[in-house]
Scaffold this motif. Structure first.
Motif, PDB file in Angstrom:
ATOM      1  N   ILE A   5       0.841  -1.204   0.000  1.00 56.24           N
ATOM      2  CA  ILE A   5       0.000   0.000   0.000  1.00 56.24           C
ATOM      3  C   ILE A   5       0.875   1.252   0.000  1.00 56.24           C
ATOM      4  CG2 ILE A   5      -1.672   1.338   1.342  1.00 56.24           C
ATOM      5  CD1 ILE A   5      -2.836  -1.327   2.309  1.00 56.24           C
ATOM      6  N   THR A   6       1.969   1.210   0.761  1.00 56.98           N
ATOM      7  CA  THR A   6       2.887   2.348   0.823  1.00 56.98           C
ATOM      8  C   THR A   6       3.523   2.613  -0.536  1.00 56.98           C
ATOM      9  OG1 THR A   6       3.418   1.914   3.147  1.00 56.98           O
ATOM     10  CG2 THR A   6       4.976   3.260   1.905  1.00 56.98           C
ATOM     11  N   ILE A   7       3.971   1.555  -1.214  1.00 61.96           N
ATOM     12  CA  ILE A   7       4.581   1.703  -2.537  1.00 61.96           C
ATOM     13  C   ILE A   7       3.582   2.287  -3.528  1.00 61.96           C
ATOM     14  CG2 ILE A   7       5.465   0.431  -4.522  1.00 61.96           C
ATOM     15  CD1 ILE A   7       6.887  -1.431  -2.604  1.00 61.96           C
ATOM     16  N   ILE A   8       2.362   1.764  -3.511  1.00 62.31           N
ATOM     17  CA  ILE A   8       1.319   2.271  -4.414  1.00 62.31           C
ATOM     18  C   ILE A   8       1.043   3.745  -4.123  1.00 62.31           C
ATOM     19  CG2 ILE A   8      -1.129   2.095  -5.032  1.00 62.31           C
ATOM     20  CD1 ILE A   8      -0.900  -0.928  -4.514  1.00 62.31           C
ATOM     21  N   SER A   9       0.985   4.096  -2.844  1.00 61.33           N
ATOM     22  CA  SER A   9       0.747   5.489  -2.450  1.00 61.33           C
ATOM     23  C   SER A   9       1.877   6.393  -2.924  1.00 61.33           C
ATOM     24  CB  SER A   9       0.614   5.589  -0.923  1.00 61.33           C
ATOM     25  OG  SER A   9      -0.470   4.806  -0.455  1.00 61.33           O
ATOM     26  N   LEU A  10       3.116   5.927  -2.786  1.00 64.41           N
ATOM     27  CA  LEU A  10       4.268   6.718  -3.219  1.00 64.41           C
ATOM     28  C   LEU A  10       4.259   6.931  -4.727  1.00 64.41           C
ATOM     29  CD1 LEU A  10       7.075   5.187  -0.959  1.00 64.41           C
ATOM     30  CD2 LEU A  10       6.141   7.498  -0.813  1.00 64.41           C
ATOM     31  N   PHE A  11       3.935   5.870  -5.473  1.00 67.77           N
ATOM     32  CA  PHE A  11       3.828   5.992  -6.930  1.00 67.77           C
ATOM     33  C   PHE A  11       2.770   7.029  -7.299  1.00 67.77           C
ATOM     34  CE2 PHE A  11       6.127   1.967  -7.847  1.00 67.77           C
ATOM     35  CZ  PHE A  11       6.822   2.386  -8.974  1.00 67.77           C
ATOM     36  N   ALA A  12       1.597   6.908  -6.687  1.00 64.45           N
ATOM     37  CA  ALA A  12       0.478   7.800  -7.011  1.00 64.45           C
ATOM     38  C   ALA A  12       0.810   9.252  -6.678  1.00 64.45           C
ATOM     39  CB  ALA A  12      -0.766   7.352  -6.245  1.00 64.45           C
ATOM     40  N   LEU A  13       1.389   9.492  -5.490  1.00 65.81           N
ATOM     41  CA  LEU A  13       1.693  10.852  -5.067  1.00 65.81           C
ATOM     42  C   LEU A  13       2.816  11.473  -5.900  1.00 65.81           C
ATOM     43  CD1 LEU A  13       1.426  10.282  -1.216  1.00 65.81           C
ATOM     44  CD2 LEU A  13      -0.105  11.678  -2.638  1.00 65.81           C
ATOM     45  N   LEU A  14       3.776  10.643  -6.319  1.00 68.34           N
ATOM     46  CA  LEU A  14       4.848  11.173  -7.163  1.00 68.34           C
ATOM     47  C   LEU A  14       4.317  11.540  -8.547  1.00 68.34           C
ATOM     48  CD1 LEU A  14       7.798  11.913  -7.093  1.00 68.34           C
ATOM     49  CD2 LEU A  14       8.376   9.603  -7.846  1.00 68.34           C
ATOM     50  N   GLY A  43      12.897  17.894  -8.767  1.00 64.17           N
ATOM     51  CA  GLY A  43      12.199  17.814  -7.482  1.00 64.17           C
ATOM     52  C   GLY A  43      11.519  16.493  -7.210  1.00 64.17           C
ATOM     53  N   GLY A  44      11.883  15.449  -7.986  1.00 63.46           N
ATOM     54  CA  GLY A  44      11.292  14.128  -7.740  1.00 63.46           C
ATOM     55  C   GLY A  44      11.607  13.596  -6.356  1.00 63.46           C
ATOM     56  N   GLY A  45      12.641  14.192  -5.722  1.00 67.06           N
ATOM     57  CA  GLY A  45      13.016  13.783  -4.375  1.00 67.06           C
ATOM     58  C   GLY A  45      12.008  14.190  -3.321  1.00 67.06           C
ATOM     59  N   VAL A  46      10.937  14.891  -3.739  1.00 71.80           N
ATOM     60  CA  VAL A  46       9.847  15.204  -2.808  1.00 71.80           C
ATOM     61  C   VAL A  46       9.267  13.919  -2.221  1.00 71.80           C
ATOM     62  CG1 VAL A  46       8.007  15.143  -4.537  1.00 71.80           C
ATOM     63  CG2 VAL A  46       7.781  16.643  -2.535  1.00 71.80           C
ATOM     64  N   ILE A  47       9.569  12.802  -2.870  1.00 69.88           N
ATOM     65  CA  ILE A  47       9.076  11.511  -2.403  1.00 69.88           C
ATOM     66  C   ILE A  47       9.610  11.161  -1.012  1.00 69.88           C
ATOM     67  CG2 ILE A  47      10.937  10.086  -3.380  1.00 69.88           C
ATOM     68  CD1 ILE A  47       8.715   8.106  -4.248  1.00 69.88           C
ATOM     69  N   LEU A 181      11.776   2.051   0.463  1.00 69.92           N
ATOM     70  CA  LEU A 181      10.656   1.999  -0.486  1.00 69.92           C
ATOM     71  C   LEU A 181      10.629   3.264  -1.341  1.00 69.92           C
ATOM     72  CD1 LEU A 181       7.802   0.567   1.804  1.00 69.92           C
ATOM     73  CD2 LEU A 181       9.338  -0.679   0.257  1.00 69.92           C
ATOM     74  N   ALA A 182      10.915   4.416  -0.714  1.00 69.46           N
ATOM     75  CA  ALA A 182      10.940   5.672  -1.462  1.00 69.46           C
ATOM     76  C   ALA A 182      12.041   5.656  -2.516  1.00 69.46           C
ATOM     77  CB  ALA A 182      11.131   6.843  -0.494  1.00 69.46           C
ATOM     78  N   CYS A 183      13.213   5.103  -2.165  1.00 67.84           N
ATOM     79  CA  CYS A 183      14.324   4.984  -3.124  1.00 67.84           C
ATOM     80  C   CYS A 183      13.926   4.119  -4.315  1.00 67.84           C
ATOM     81  CB  CYS A 183      15.553   4.392  -2.440  1.00 67.84           C
ATOM     82  SG  CYS A 183      16.501   5.555  -1.445  1.00 67.84           S
ATOM     83  N   LEU A 184      13.275   3.002  -4.037  1.00 64.59           N
ATOM     84  CA  LEU A 184      12.867   2.093  -5.111  1.00 64.59           C
ATOM     85  C   LEU A 184      11.900   2.762  -6.077  1.00 64.59           C
ATOM     86  CD1 LEU A 184      12.399  -1.203  -3.047  1.00 64.59           C
ATOM     87  CD2 LEU A 184      14.204  -0.719  -4.705  1.00 64.59           C
ATOM     88  N   VAL A 185      10.935   3.496  -5.531  1.00 62.66           N
ATOM     89  CA  VAL A 185       9.958   4.183  -6.378  1.00 62.66           C
ATOM     90  C   VAL A 185      10.642   5.286  -7.175  1.00 62.66           C
ATOM     91  CG1 VAL A 185       7.881   5.627  -6.384  1.00 62.66           C
ATOM     92  CG2 VAL A 185       8.017   3.638  -4.859  1.00 62.66           C
ATOM     93  N   PHE A 186      11.506   6.056  -6.518  1.00 66.08           N
ATOM     94  CA  PHE A 186      12.215   7.124  -7.223  1.00 66.08           C
ATOM     95  C   PHE A 186      13.083   6.565  -8.342  1.00 66.08           C
ATOM     96  CE2 PHE A 186      16.143   9.563  -7.761  1.00 66.08           C
ATOM     97  CZ  PHE A 186      15.622  10.747  -8.239  1.00 66.08           C
ATOM     98  N   LEU A 187      13.788   5.473  -8.053  1.00 69.28           N
ATOM     99  CA  LEU A 187      14.677   4.876  -9.052  1.00 69.28           C
ATOM    100  C   LEU A 187      13.916   4.373 -10.278  1.00 69.28           C
ATOM    101  CD1 LEU A 187      17.170   2.987  -6.720  1.00 69.28           C
ATOM    102  CD2 LEU A 187      17.752   4.794  -8.344  1.00 69.28           C
ATOM    103  N   PHE A 188      12.671   3.983 -10.089  1.00 67.95           N
ATOM    104  CA  PHE A 188      11.848   3.540 -11.225  1.00 67.95           C
ATOM    105  C   PHE A 188      11.750   4.652 -12.262  1.00 67.95           C
ATOM    106  CE2 PHE A 188       7.753   3.309 -13.415  1.00 67.95           C
ATOM    107  CZ  PHE A 188       7.813   2.034 -13.954  1.00 67.95           C
ATOM    108  N   LYS A 194      16.961   7.999 -20.125  1.00 71.04           N
ATOM    109  CA  LYS A 194      16.301   9.287 -20.148  1.00 71.04           C
ATOM    110  C   LYS A 194      15.416   9.371 -18.913  1.00 71.04           C
ATOM    111  CE  LYS A 194      13.282  12.302 -22.830  1.00 71.04           C
ATOM    112  NZ  LYS A 194      12.412  12.432 -24.038  1.00 71.04           N
ATOM    113  N   ALA A 195      15.918   9.997 -17.875  1.00 74.64           N
ATOM    114  CA  ALA A 195      15.200  10.042 -16.595  1.00 74.64           C
ATOM    115  C   ALA A 195      13.903  10.829 -16.729  1.00 74.64           C
ATOM    116  CB  ALA A 195      16.079  10.670 -15.527  1.00 74.64           C
ATOM    117  N   LYS A 196      12.882  10.342 -16.040  1.00 77.40           N
ATOM    118  CA  LYS A 196      11.606  11.060 -15.986  1.00 77.40           C
ATOM    119  C   LYS A 196      11.735  12.274 -15.061  1.00 77.40           C
ATOM    120  CE  LYS A 196       7.060  11.722 -16.063  1.00 77.40           C
ATOM    121  NZ  LYS A 196       6.344  12.224 -17.256  1.00 77.40           N
ATOM    122  N   CYS A 197      12.557  12.138 -14.019  1.00 77.65           N
ATOM    123  CA  CYS A 197      12.740  13.235 -13.082  1.00 77.65           C
ATOM    124  C   CYS A 197      14.110  13.155 -12.419  1.00 77.65           C
ATOM    125  CB  CYS A 197      11.663  13.205 -11.991  1.00 77.65           C
ATOM    126  SG  CYS A 197      11.813  11.793 -10.864  1.00 77.65           S
TER     127      CYS A 197
END
Length: 265
Positions: A5-14, A43-47, A181-188, A194-197
């Motif tokens: 649930i946390t990972i899904i929330s982090l993806f959605a909020l990012l 600013g993707g590090g807002v995660i 978990l935040a690192c994993l989502v950010f790294l995605f 070509k980085a998204k953020c």
């Protein structure tokens, strides 16, 4: 299930942040010292502050962090202050003097969080201020190649989790798992050609503050400075870069593109 649930929330909020950044033109334009060549969302590090708020929410479901021996609210306040001024700097490019004032406030809260003011001699406190602010900025300097800061942080956090689970328990397990978990989502979104953020200062400062908080708790608990070796990669890079610039008679405080990792890349 809670982590999913946390990972899904982090993806959605990012993804929500991406919409906001795109609308308000919060971007990173390549310049003479950039390693990238295309405009990318910044600013993707807002995660990371978001991940902390989710962690704090999980704590509220089980216990009151205000009365917890490790006062996460104090840590969180320091992190939010640091991330807020860093995000403003991402957008407006603040002067170093203004940033330093807020860094000092954040580090004060961090030292209070790890109980340094009570457990350490007075002469050690100024040294810690200089050392921590230096490490925060070194972490920030190293945010220049896709995936690098996220992967390095993942290795350090994974090592801290191993220590916490198998050698000596120094903090709540989730206080380490949530930034992982935040690192994993950010790294995605970041660890690709070509980085998204990009992290931006808010991300590099946020995750380094979290890592330093964990290291502080561990060192205070064990009374062993050897755990600072988890930061060896950054330490070696920064020292070698400074030495090289001194040899070349360059201003080490001036922006440049001569970091060791940039030369390797």
């Amino acid at each position: 299930m809670g982590y999913v649930i946390t990972i899904i929330s982090l993806f959605a909020l990012l993804l929500v942040y991406f919409k906001i950044a795109d609308k308000y033109n919060i971007i990173d334009k390549p310049n003479h010292r950039s390693a990238h060549t295309e405009i990318t969302l910044r600013g993707g590090g807002v995660i990371f502050p978001i991940a902390f708020l989710l962690f704090l929410g999980s704590q509220l479901l089980h216990q009151n962090p205000i009365t917890c021996p490790q006062n996460y609210l104090i840590f969180g306040l320091g992190m939010i202050v640091l991330c807020t001024i860093s995000f403003i700097d991402d957008i407006l490019d603040l002067s170093s003097k203004i940033r330093l004032v807020f860094h000092f406030i954040s580090v004060t809260l961090l030292l209070y969080f790890i109980n340094a003011f009570q457990l350490l001699p007075i002469w050690a406190i100024p040294i810690l201020f200089i050392m921590i602010i230096g490490i925060l900025n070194a972490y920030n300097f190293m945010d220049g190649i896709n995936g690098m800061t996220g992967l390095y942080s993942l290795v350090v956090l994974g090592s801290l989790l191993y220590v916490n689970q198998n050698i000596i328990k120094f903090t709540d397990k989730n206080f380490i798992v949530y930034p992982i978990l935040a690192c994993l989502v950010f790294l995605f979104f970041n660890f690709r050609k070509k980085a998204k953020c990009f992290m931006g200062d808010i991300g590099s400062m946020g995750i380094s503050f979290w890592v330093l908080g964990l290291l502080g708790l561990l060192i205070i608990k064990t009374q062993e400075l050897k755990y600072l070796l988890f930061l060896t990669v950054y330490g070696v890079e920064v020292v070698l870069t400074i030495l090289e610039r001194l040899i070349l008679k360059e201003n080490i405080f001036e922006a440049h593109r001569r970091h060791l990792y940039q030369l390797f890349s």
